[in-house]
Design a protein around this motif. Structure first.
Motif, PDB file in Angstrom:
ATOM      1  N   ALA A  22       0.834  -1.203   0.000  1.00 53.55           N
ATOM      2  CA  ALA A  22       0.000   0.000   0.000  1.00 53.55           C
ATOM      3  C   ALA A  22       0.868   1.252   0.000  1.00 53.55           C
ATOM      4  O   ALA A  22       0.571   2.231  -0.694  1.00 53.55           O
ATOM      5  CB  ALA A  22      -0.933  -0.008   1.209  1.00 53.55           C
ATOM      6  N   ALA A  23       1.949   1.241   0.784  1.00 54.71           N
ATOM      7  CA  ALA A  23       2.850   2.393   0.815  1.00 54.71           C
ATOM      8  C   ALA A  23       3.481   2.635  -0.546  1.00 54.71           C
ATOM      9  O   ALA A  23       3.574   3.772  -1.015  1.00 54.71           O
ATOM     10  CB  ALA A  23       3.926   2.188   1.875  1.00 54.71           C
ATOM     11  N   ALA A  24       3.939   1.569  -1.199  1.00 54.32           N
ATOM     12  CA  ALA A  24       4.558   1.716  -2.516  1.00 54.32           C
ATOM     13  C   ALA A  24       3.574   2.319  -3.512  1.00 54.32           C
ATOM     14  O   ALA A  24       3.932   3.202  -4.317  1.00 54.32           O
ATOM     15  CB  ALA A  24       5.064   0.368  -3.012  1.00 54.32           C
ATOM     16  N   LEU A  25       2.323   1.868  -3.484  1.00 54.95           N
ATOM     17  CA  LEU A  25       1.313   2.414  -4.396  1.00 54.95           C
ATOM     18  C   LEU A  25       1.043   3.888  -4.098  1.00 54.95           C
ATOM     19  O   LEU A  25       0.952   4.713  -5.012  1.00 54.95           O
ATOM     20  CB  LEU A  25       0.021   1.608  -4.264  1.00 54.95           C
ATOM     21  CG  LEU A  25       0.043   0.199  -4.853  1.00 54.95           C
ATOM     22  CD1 LEU A  25      -1.183  -0.595  -4.380  1.00 54.95           C
ATOM     23  CD2 LEU A  25       0.090   0.240  -6.367  1.00 54.95           C
ATOM     24  N   SER A  26       0.917   4.229  -2.820  1.00 49.28           N
ATOM     25  CA  SER A  26       0.601   5.602  -2.451  1.00 49.28           C
ATOM     26  C   SER A  26       1.763   6.543  -2.754  1.00 49.28           C
ATOM     27  O   SER A  26       1.567   7.661  -3.245  1.00 49.28           O
ATOM     28  CB  SER A  26       0.219   5.675  -0.970  1.00 49.28           C
ATOM     29  OG  SER A  26      -0.379   6.912  -0.653  1.00 49.28           O
ATOM     30  N   PRO A  56      -9.794   0.543   5.264  1.00 47.82           N
ATOM     31  CA  PRO A  56      -8.779  -0.002   4.362  1.00 47.82           C
ATOM     32  C   PRO A  56      -9.333  -0.398   3.000  1.00 47.82           C
ATOM     33  O   PRO A  56      -8.617  -0.312   1.994  1.00 47.82           O
ATOM     34  CB  PRO A  56      -8.236  -1.222   5.114  1.00 47.82           C
ATOM     35  CG  PRO A  56      -9.198  -1.500   6.210  1.00 47.82           C
ATOM     36  CD  PRO A  56      -9.839  -0.194   6.537  1.00 47.82           C
ATOM     37  N   ILE A  57     -10.599  -0.810   2.932  1.00 53.50           N
ATOM     38  CA  ILE A  57     -11.188  -1.116   1.616  1.00 53.50           C
ATOM     39  C   ILE A  57     -11.230   0.155   0.780  1.00 53.50           C
ATOM     40  O   ILE A  57     -10.889   0.153  -0.412  1.00 53.50           O
ATOM     41  CB  ILE A  57     -12.601  -1.699   1.779  1.00 53.50           C
ATOM     42  CG1 ILE A  57     -12.573  -2.992   2.584  1.00 53.50           C
ATOM     43  CG2 ILE A  57     -13.235  -1.958   0.416  1.00 53.50           C
ATOM     44  CD1 ILE A  57     -13.944  -3.466   3.028  1.00 53.50           C
ATOM     45  N   LYS A  58     -11.649   1.250   1.400  1.00 50.04           N
ATOM     46  CA  LYS A  58     -11.694   2.526   0.687  1.00 50.04           C
ATOM     47  C   LYS A  58     -10.296   2.945   0.242  1.00 50.04           C
ATOM     48  O   LYS A  58     -10.104   3.397  -0.907  1.00 50.04           O
ATOM     49  CB  LYS A  58     -12.303   3.599   1.585  1.00 50.04           C
ATOM     50  CG  LYS A  58     -12.440   4.962   0.925  1.00 50.04           C
ATOM     51  CD  LYS A  58     -13.222   5.915   1.809  1.00 50.04           C
ATOM     52  CE  LYS A  58     -13.462   7.242   1.085  1.00 50.04           C
ATOM     53  NZ  LYS A  58     -14.382   8.130   1.845  1.00 50.04           N
ATOM     54  N   ALA A  59      -9.319   2.788   1.134  1.00 49.15           N
ATOM     55  CA  ALA A  59      -7.944   3.146   0.787  1.00 49.15           C
ATOM     56  C   ALA A  59      -7.437   2.317  -0.388  1.00 49.15           C
ATOM     57  O   ALA A  59      -6.795   2.841  -1.306  1.00 49.15           O
ATOM     58  CB  ALA A  59      -7.035   2.964   2.004  1.00 49.15           C
ATOM     59  N   LEU A  60      -7.722   1.017  -0.379  1.00 48.87           N
ATOM     60  CA  LEU A  60      -7.282   0.162  -1.479  1.00 48.87           C
ATOM     61  C   LEU A  60      -7.841   0.646  -2.807  1.00 48.87           C
ATOM     62  O   LEU A  60      -7.130   0.701  -3.818  1.00 48.87           O
ATOM     63  CB  LEU A  60      -7.718  -1.284  -1.223  1.00 48.87           C
ATOM     64  CG  LEU A  60      -6.971  -2.039  -0.120  1.00 48.87           C
ATOM     65  CD1 LEU A  60      -7.682  -3.350   0.181  1.00 48.87           C
ATOM     66  CD2 LEU A  60      -5.518  -2.294  -0.498  1.00 48.87           C
ATOM     67  N   GLY A  61      -9.117   0.989  -2.834  1.00 46.06           N
ATOM     68  CA  GLY A  61      -9.711   1.482  -4.066  1.00 46.06           C
ATOM     69  C   GLY A  61      -9.048   2.751  -4.558  1.00 46.06           C
ATOM     70  O   GLY A  61      -8.776   2.910  -5.760  1.00 46.06           O
ATOM     71  N   LEU A  62      -8.742   3.673  -3.651  1.00 44.18           N
ATOM     72  CA  LEU A  62      -8.078   4.915  -4.026  1.00 44.18           C
ATOM     73  C   LEU A  62      -6.659   4.676  -4.517  1.00 44.18           C
ATOM     74  O   LEU A  62      -6.122   5.466  -5.305  1.00 44.18           O
ATOM     75  CB  LEU A  62      -8.068   5.874  -2.833  1.00 44.18           C
ATOM     76  CG  LEU A  62      -9.445   6.420  -2.433  1.00 44.18           C
ATOM     77  CD1 LEU A  62      -9.372   7.105  -1.074  1.00 44.18           C
ATOM     78  CD2 LEU A  62      -9.961   7.393  -3.488  1.00 44.18           C
ATOM     79  N   LEU A  63      -6.040   3.585  -4.071  1.00 40.23           N
ATOM     80  CA  LEU A  63      -4.683   3.253  -4.498  1.00 40.23           C
ATOM     81  C   LEU A  63      -4.650   2.508  -5.829  1.00 40.23           C
ATOM     82  O   LEU A  63      -3.577   2.155  -6.309  1.00 40.23           O
ATOM     83  CB  LEU A  63      -3.993   2.401  -3.421  1.00 40.23           C
ATOM     84  CG  LEU A  63      -3.732   3.109  -2.086  1.00 40.23           C
ATOM     85  CD1 LEU A  63      -3.174   2.130  -1.064  1.00 40.23           C
ATOM     86  CD2 LEU A  63      -2.798   4.301  -2.266  1.00 40.23           C
ATOM     87  N   PHE A 313      -1.719   6.424   4.023  1.00 38.50           N
ATOM     88  CA  PHE A 313      -1.503   7.753   4.596  1.00 38.50           C
ATOM     89  C   PHE A 313      -0.067   8.244   4.421  1.00 38.50           C
ATOM     90  O   PHE A 313       0.145   9.444   4.213  1.00 38.50           O
ATOM     91  CB  PHE A 313      -1.880   7.768   6.078  1.00 38.50           C
ATOM     92  CG  PHE A 313      -3.361   7.825   6.335  1.00 38.50           C
ATOM     93  CD1 PHE A 313      -4.113   8.924   5.949  1.00 38.50           C
ATOM     94  CD2 PHE A 313      -4.012   6.775   6.975  1.00 38.50           C
ATOM     95  CE1 PHE A 313      -5.480   8.980   6.183  1.00 38.50           C
ATOM     96  CE2 PHE A 313      -5.379   6.829   7.218  1.00 38.50           C
ATOM     97  CZ  PHE A 313      -6.113   7.928   6.819  1.00 38.50           C
ATOM     98  N   ILE A 314       0.919   7.362   4.499  1.00 34.60           N
ATOM     99  CA  ILE A 314       2.298   7.841   4.374  1.00 34.60           C
ATOM    100  C   ILE A 314       2.559   8.407   2.987  1.00 34.60           C
ATOM    101  O   ILE A 314       3.199   9.449   2.821  1.00 34.60           O
ATOM    102  CB  ILE A 314       3.329   6.731   4.730  1.00 34.60           C
ATOM    103  CG1 ILE A 314       4.759   7.281   4.685  1.00 34.60           C
ATOM    104  CG2 ILE A 314       3.223   5.525   3.804  1.00 34.60           C
ATOM    105  CD1 ILE A 314       5.046   8.373   5.679  1.00 34.60           C
ATOM    106  N   GLY A 315       2.033   7.762   1.945  1.00 39.76           N
ATOM    107  CA  GLY A 315       2.212   8.294   0.599  1.00 39.76           C
ATOM    108  C   GLY A 315       1.531   9.631   0.420  1.00 39.76           C
ATOM    109  O   GLY A 315       2.083  10.550  -0.212  1.00 39.76           O
TER     110      GLY A 315
END
Length: 419
Positions: A22-26, A56-63, A313-315
């Motif tokens: 997730a961090a790499a994508l963001s 986290p589901i929402k975050a995945l979609g945004l990524l 969030f870190i990205g």
């Protein structure tokens, strides 16, 4: 989507679990060059069963991760071993309408496959073990086991509970043994009848027995787990399947039937442990996320979810940041971890305390505990109301992060560029 133009920085992420991917994508979406180091020959899940909350589901979609038909949407209930409901976790209608309930049940391999599919070509480097991390204000140097050296402006340690990056920044700290172990498995046997769209968490005097609907690659099934006290200093010599079967016998249908329908090869066991929360995650140009920062007992059913949120969030916080400027890097890392620390520490500590309450209460107090849980609003307050509150809070944090991200993209865009 086009990404932020202008000055790019080099970011290295260590560990290709949900947090690291997730961090790499963001970070990639933030416009920086990113490399993801994984020590194993492939990015591989450490377990089989998994739950993900709406945030986290929402975050995945945004990524950019494909979340279509990912997992079975579920509503949670807490029950006694004989099936009497103690608590139902109620969520606002708009959350239920969007996510189907309080979380989705799935198998870890499918989440990993979808994360890997979303990674840009060339980002993931497997069979790359980082053995030493050095830094100063100008940058970070990673030493790999094959003698190679990788320089980066920022390093994100997503390397799990035994994190090298955490030890480098903050020294070694003992694991906190919960003196619990868990057996978990899954089945797609259609002969077992269980209510879809439901998660049931049940407790006897000494054992937690739970089950939830899952979906995996379009198949509908169920996952289950049973959990009891176990002295972590002792070696476990039993059979996983028979141990799980015995623990499940005290519970109402369909838990015993789900265990019986499970292929013994699909049963796993984990010893539960964590580490106490850190007061600070980042130092210099290096930060921690996921289990490297806040290893959490599965009693919270939220470890992978919080790890995914961390990566997202870190990205977002590194978007628009000139990574050559040490002061700006420090400001961004502090802004990332400040809201994450109380949230993750609360979840981690609640998971620990619930495990102690249900499995280490003195024998004479267990009947009293159960009367309190059955006849007072204590469990409703701790779980039934607190959990929805945290879900809504994290969804709101993502909305605010996306608004900031859009503003940064807009400020950095060349005239006429579409995002």
């Amino acid at each position: 989507m086009n990404f932020l133009p202008g000055k790019r920085g080099r970011v290295a992420v260590i560990g290709a679990g949900p947090a690291g991917m997730a961090a790499a994508l963001s970070v990639h979406q933030a416009g920086h060059d990113v490399v993801l180091f994984e020590r194993y020959p492939q990015a591989r899940p450490a377990g089989n069963i998994l739950n993900l909350w709406p945030a986290p589901i929402k975050a995945l979609g945004l990524l950019g991760v494909d979340t279509e038909d990912l997992g079975a949407p579920c509503t949670s209930e807490f029950r006694s071993a004989d099936g009497r409901r103690r608590v139902r976790v109620e969520l606002p209608e708009d959350v239920v309408r969007t996510y189907g309930g309080g979380f989705i049940g799935l198998l870890r391999p499918e989440l990993y496959e979808r994360l890997i599919a979303a990674l840009p070509k060339g980002v993931l480097h497997v069979d790359h073990t980082v053995v030493r991390v050095e830094q100063d204000e100008s940058g970070v140097r990673l030493h790999l086991s094959d003698g190679a050296i990788h320089d980066a402006a920022v390093v994100i340690g997503a390397d799990g509970i035994d994190s090298l990056v955490r030890r480098t920044l903050w020294g070694d700290s003992p694991k906190r043994e919960h003196n619990l172990h868990i057996f978990g498995g899954y089945t797609f046997d259609e002969s077992v009848t269980a209510e879809p769209g439901l998660c049931v968490v049940s407790h006897s005097r000494t054992v937690q027995g739970s089950w939830t609907a899952v979906r995996d690659k379009g198949r509908a099934g169920f996952q289950w787990w049973v959990l009891e006290a176990f002295d972590a200093s002792q070696e476990f010599t039993g059979d996983l399947y028979s141990s799980a079967t015995t623990l499940g016998e005290a519970f109402a249908r369909p838990l015993p039937q789900l265990i019986a329908a499970t292929d013994p090869a699909h049963v796993q066991r984990w010893v539960i442990r964590d580490r106490r929360p850190l007061e600070q995650w980042s130092k210099g140009r290096v930060t921690l996320i996921g289990d490297a920062a806040h290893p959490t007992s599965p009693y919270a059913a939220y470890g992978a979810g919080m790890a995914t949120e961390d990566g997202y969030f870190i990205g977002r916080r590194l978007a628009g940041v000139d990574l050559s400027d040490y002061t700006k890097v420090r400001r961004a890392l502090d802004a990332f971890e400040t809201p994450r620390k109380p949230h993750t520490a609360r979840q981690s500590q609640q998971a620990y305390l619930l495990g102690q309450l249900f499995h280490h209460a003195p024998r004479p107090l267990r009947p009293v505990r159960d009367v309190i849980l059955d006849r007072t609003p204590v469990l409703q307050k701790v779980v039934g109301e607190a959990t929805p509150g945290e879900i809504l809070k994290q969804l709101g944090e993502i909305d605010r992060a996306e608004a900031r991200f859009a503003a940064v993209l807009g400020a950095g865009a060349a005239p006429g560029t579409a995002f």
